[in-house]
Enzyme design. Structure first.
Site, PDB file in Angstrom:
ATOM      1  N   HIS A  64       0.827  -1.201   0.000  1.00  0.00           N
ATOM      2  CA  HIS A  64       0.000   0.000   0.000  1.00  0.00           C
ATOM      3  C   HIS A  64       0.870   1.263   0.000  1.00  0.00           C
ATOM      4  CE1 HIS A  64      -3.544   2.502   1.166  1.00  0.00           C
ATOM      5  NE2 HIS A  64      -2.622   3.209   1.794  1.00  0.00           N
ATOM      6  N   GLU A  65       1.820   1.309   0.922  1.00  0.00           N
ATOM      7  CA  GLU A  65       2.665   2.508   1.028  1.00  0.00           C
ATOM      8  C   GLU A  65       3.599   2.637  -0.181  1.00  0.00           C
ATOM      9  OE1 GLU A  65       1.953   4.694   3.066  1.00  0.00           O
ATOM     10  OE2 GLU A  65       0.644   3.520   4.372  1.00  0.00           O
ATOM     11  N   HIS A  74       1.898   4.731  -2.804  1.00  0.00           N
ATOM     12  CA  HIS A  74       2.069   6.173  -2.591  1.00  0.00           C
ATOM     13  C   HIS A  74       3.480   6.620  -2.985  1.00  0.00           C
ATOM     14  CE1 HIS A  74      -1.763   6.549  -0.653  1.00  0.00           C
ATOM     15  NE2 HIS A  74      -1.444   5.826   0.400  1.00  0.00           N
TER      16      HIS A  74
END
Length: 448
Positions: free
Chosen positions: A22-23, A26
């Site tokens: 997920h990170e 980003h």
């Protein structure tokens, strides 16, 4: 304690994999949009490991493994070196900020598709959707008979018990009539409807399943294994014999046979078994004996093992597996939004929410069942993480996306005061949600 440590270990694996992915979404999109990333952290709190990369980003693992974050160069958090102003987050066009924020949930969605795809290619072992109904239950009254094979649910073909029960559980939460197509042991197909609208509102899935009364059908009463030197073998029983009765009491399936043997042996260990061999009836005199098997409590046995449920493995080639992963992702996305909508409207109980304890337990269970099952679990949790983060709640990705959409409409950023109020609202909502999920986990543990 083995189960406890296993649950903790697989929870850390799950959170580590999904939070990192997920990170990384980003991080990757931020770098491509020209934003400087100051820190990439898996976990919160003090760092237990960290290093500085060649790009100047600090990579770390936090002591609290319940999330992560990507810290970017942001003018709202302090003065920005004029030489780095073109790499600052808030100075980027709004569409780039939207892309950066949406990338986290987007990468979770990509992970979901990939995990389902690999799972379908590896093959997920399961059992056939051959079911029975608890006497006088809703399923029994709807016409489910012992040995019925579920062919389709609400028009969708199902091939495994897991797929069938997933569809049933989703329908239970909605409490809407559920049409089934089943094929009985006589080979004939029938159309049935489970009247789920009759269920009371606000109960948990476990309560609904108990009232429905739909279970995996026990295997037929066939002596699949006859242990040499044991009472049944000494009496002349052979593998493949069908057990018809014990002391004159009819045997419908192997589960009934397992109950009858100790119940009758308590009265007298001299049992009379009626069997069929190659279509011919026979009577066998079997002397049961008390024995402890594999460290279990001593009980009456005759040395017979029953057949396993019919095994089914979902395994596809790469192209078909990708199509199946798309379908599974779409179906589970629709079901998740459906559940959220019903909980908001009060049609489904919030007791169905699970927190970190529930996730840890399921992670351990799925890992013990093999890699395909663990991949399915990771896919579902990753999808849930994507959907949760897209909810328009301040502090979550969806809240930031909402601010940027407002900015697109009004032509200027949302005021700092609105963002501060939003943070308080977001904190309250998140802590309430986490507290409710944690309470549900503890409540289930106390009742189990």
């Amino acid at each position: 304690m083995t189960s406890f440590f296993g649950s903790v270990f697989w929870l850390l694996v799950t959170l580590g994999v999904l939070v990192t992915f997920h990170e990384f979404g980003h991080y990757w999109v931020a770098r491509r949009c020209g934003v400087k990333v100051l820190r990439f952290s898996v976990g919160f709190g003090n760092a237990i490991w960290k290093r500085i990369g060649r790009d100047g980003t600090e990579y770390q693992i936090g002591a609290i493994p319940l999330g992560g974050y990507v810290k970017m160069l942001d003018a709202r958090e302090g003065e920005v070196d004029p030489a780095l102003r073109d790499q600052e987050f808030t100075g980027k066009p709004v569409w780039k900020r939207i892309a950066i924020v949406a990338a986290g949930p987007g990468f979770n969605l990509i992970f979901t598709l990939a995990a389902f795809w690999v799972m379908f290619m590896l093959g997920r072992p399961d059992v056939a959707p051959i079911v029975t109904a608890v006497p006088h239950s809703m399923a029994a009254e709807a016409g489910i008979q012992p040995g019925d094979r579920i062919l389709s649910i609400d028009g969708r073909t199902v091939g495994t018990l897991t797929d069938a029960m997933d569809s049933v559980v989703n329908a239970l939460l909605g409490r809407t009539p559920l049409p089934l197509t089943v094929r009985g042991s006589d080979g004939r197909s029938r159309q049935l409807v489970l009247p789920l609208e009759q269920l009371p509102a606000g109960q948990t899935v476990d309560q609904y399943l108990k009232e429905l009364g739909l279970d995996l059908a026990p295997p037929p009463a066939i002596a699949a294994i006859v242990m040499p030197g044991k009472p049944a073998a000494l009496a002349g029983m052979q593998g493949g014999d069908r057990i018809v009765a014990v002391n004159g009491q009819p045997v419908a399936d192997y589960a009934v046979f397992q109950k009858l043997v100790p119940a009758e042996a308590v009265k007298s260990p001299h049992l009379q078994l009626a069997i069929e061999r190659a279509g011919k009836p026979m009577l066998l005199a079997v002397d049961a004996q008390r024995e402890s098997l594999q460290g279990q409590p001593v009980k009456w046995v005759i040395g017979v093992g029953g057949p396993e449920p019919e095994q089914v493995t979902l395994r596809y080639g790469p192209i078909r597996a990708f199509g199946a992963s798309l379908q599974a992702t779409w179906r589970n996305t629709a079901q998740t939004f459906n559940l959220i909508g019903k909980m908001v409207s009060g049609q489904a109980s919030t007791n169905n929410l699970s927190g970190v304890i529930g996730i840890a337990q399921v992670a351990n269970q799925s890992a013990s069942m093999g890699l395909p099952w663990f991949l399915q679990f990771l896919a579902l949790i990753s999808l849930s993480l994507a959907i949760l983060n897209l909810l328009p709640i301040p502090l979550l990705d969806g809240g930031h996306l909402l601010y940027y959409l407002v900015e697109l409409v009004k032509g200027s950023p949302v005021s700092e005061q609105v963002m501060i109020v939003g943070q308080y609202i977001g904190l309250a909502l998140l802590f309430s949600l986490m507290g409710l999920a944690f309470y549900n986990d503890i409540h289930r543990m106390l009742l189990s």
